[in-house]
Design an enzyme around this catalytic site. Structure first.
Site, PDB file in Angstrom:
ATOM      1  N   ASP A   1       9.447  12.749   4.855  1.00 26.74           N
ATOM      2  CA  ASP A   1       9.496  12.690   3.391  1.00 26.74           C
ATOM      3  C   ASP A   1      10.546  11.681   2.954  1.00 26.74           C
ATOM      4  OD1 ASP A   1       7.609  14.916   2.854  1.00 26.74           O
ATOM      5  OD2 ASP A   1       9.134  16.101   3.862  1.00 26.74           O
TER       6      ASP A   1
ATOM      7  N   ASP B   1      12.467  10.399  10.031  1.00 27.62           N
ATOM      8  CA  ASP B   1      12.183  11.399   9.016  1.00 27.62           C
ATOM      9  C   ASP B   1      10.811  11.112   8.403  1.00 27.62           C
ATOM     10  OD1 ASP B   1      12.646  13.573   7.343  1.00 27.62           O
ATOM     11  OD2 ASP B   1      13.658  12.359   5.835  1.00 27.62           O
TER      12      ASP B   1
ATOM     13  N   ASP C   1      16.256   9.069   4.990  1.00 24.81           N
ATOM     14  CA  ASP C   1      16.546   8.676   3.606  1.00 24.81           C
ATOM     15  C   ASP C   1      17.666   9.494   2.974  1.00 24.81           C
ATOM     16  OD1 ASP C   1      14.824  11.030   3.528  1.00 24.81           O
ATOM     17  OD2 ASP C   1      14.647  10.666   1.374  1.00 24.81           O
TER      18      ASP C   1
END
Length: 266
Positions: free
Chosen positions: A11, A9, A206
């Site tokens: 961000d 990922d 996240d």
């Protein structure tokens, strides 16, 4: 490390807003030295080329071919399924660029659209919501890039694309399909692109509800990093558990992690 390919990922893992997270540049470089790395992000605001350029400016060694954004995945999904179509868009430049890049026509008359495509739009307002309602009432089918409720920035969380999709759901128009994580659509395309056996692939993200849930559903090991949205305290009550938990991407790169649900090494 037994993994040979990585779906990472952006961000909350590599960046927060326009800033590189501590240790992320070195962490990504280390993983790239171990095998193929693809960046799989729900963010639709940039095209693949725009995101690669942005990350390169922050020090990451990334090419457009290393990036899978939901702007690209949405454009590819529609052109593969129905061919070039007339589309009404709620979204930013990156989404428009990818849609036009595969031959879709972006109209300025919502009632003429065959599809509505919705992504994150930081200029979203009541007028855009009303125009999208016109498109849907006229028969347009709805595709969402993702349903992330929030988006991490240096100043904290802000509304994500899911907030806009929620407004459309509230009017009685749920999306026909959602492209981004945890959708199987995103992982099917990404895993095919990697061409690596699933037991040698690691998903790093996240968010429990997107990165981890989607990776687990796709049959791939997952590493939750605590540098973004989901926090360690959530693991105690979450039905979704990662294979590994690490402080950040740098820790993942050297295998400094704990089994899912355990304490994070510092």
């Amino acid at each position: 490390m037994r993994y040979e390919a990585f779906l990472i990922d952006v961000d909350g893992v590599l960046t927060r807003g326009s800033q590189a997270l501590p240790g992320a540049v070195g962490g990504l470089k280390a993983l790239q030295g171990l095998g193929r790395v693809l960046l799989l992000t729900n963010n639709s605001t940039r095209s693949r080329a725009q995101l690669a350029h942005h990350l390169a400016a922050l020090g990451f060694a990334v090419e457009p071919s290393d990036v899978l954004t939901t702007s690209y995945l949405a454009a590819r999904y529609l052109v593969d399924r129905v061919g070039p179509a007339r589309i009404w868009v709620i979204g930013e430049e990156g989404l428009r660029t990818e849609l036009e890049g595969v031959g879709h026509q972006l109209g300025d008359r919502p009632t003429e659209a065959a599809w509505g495509v919705v992504g994150m739009d930081r200029a979203f307002d009541y007028a855009k919501l009303s125009q999208t309602l016109q498109a849907l009432r006229a028969g347009a089918r709805l595709l969402a890039t993702n349903e992330d409720a929030t988006f991490p920035t240096p100043d904290g969380l802000v509304p994500g694309a899911g907030a806009i999709v929620g407004a459309l759901r509230g009017m009685g128009y749920p999306p026909e399909a959602v492209i981004g994580k945890p959708s199987f659509l995103a992982f099917t395309i990404a895993l095919a692109e990697l061409g690596t056996p699933k037991d040698r692939v690691l998903v790093v993200g996240d968010r429990l509800e997107t990165d981890v849930a989607g990776g687990r559903a796709a049959g791939v090991d997952t590493a939750l990093v605590l540098s973004g949205v989901s926090q360690e305290r959530e693991l105690a009550t979450s039905a979704v558990q990662p294979t590994w938990v690490a402080a950040d991407l740098a820790a993942v790169a050297v295998g400094r992690w704990q089994q899912g649900g355990g304490s994070v090494e510092t």
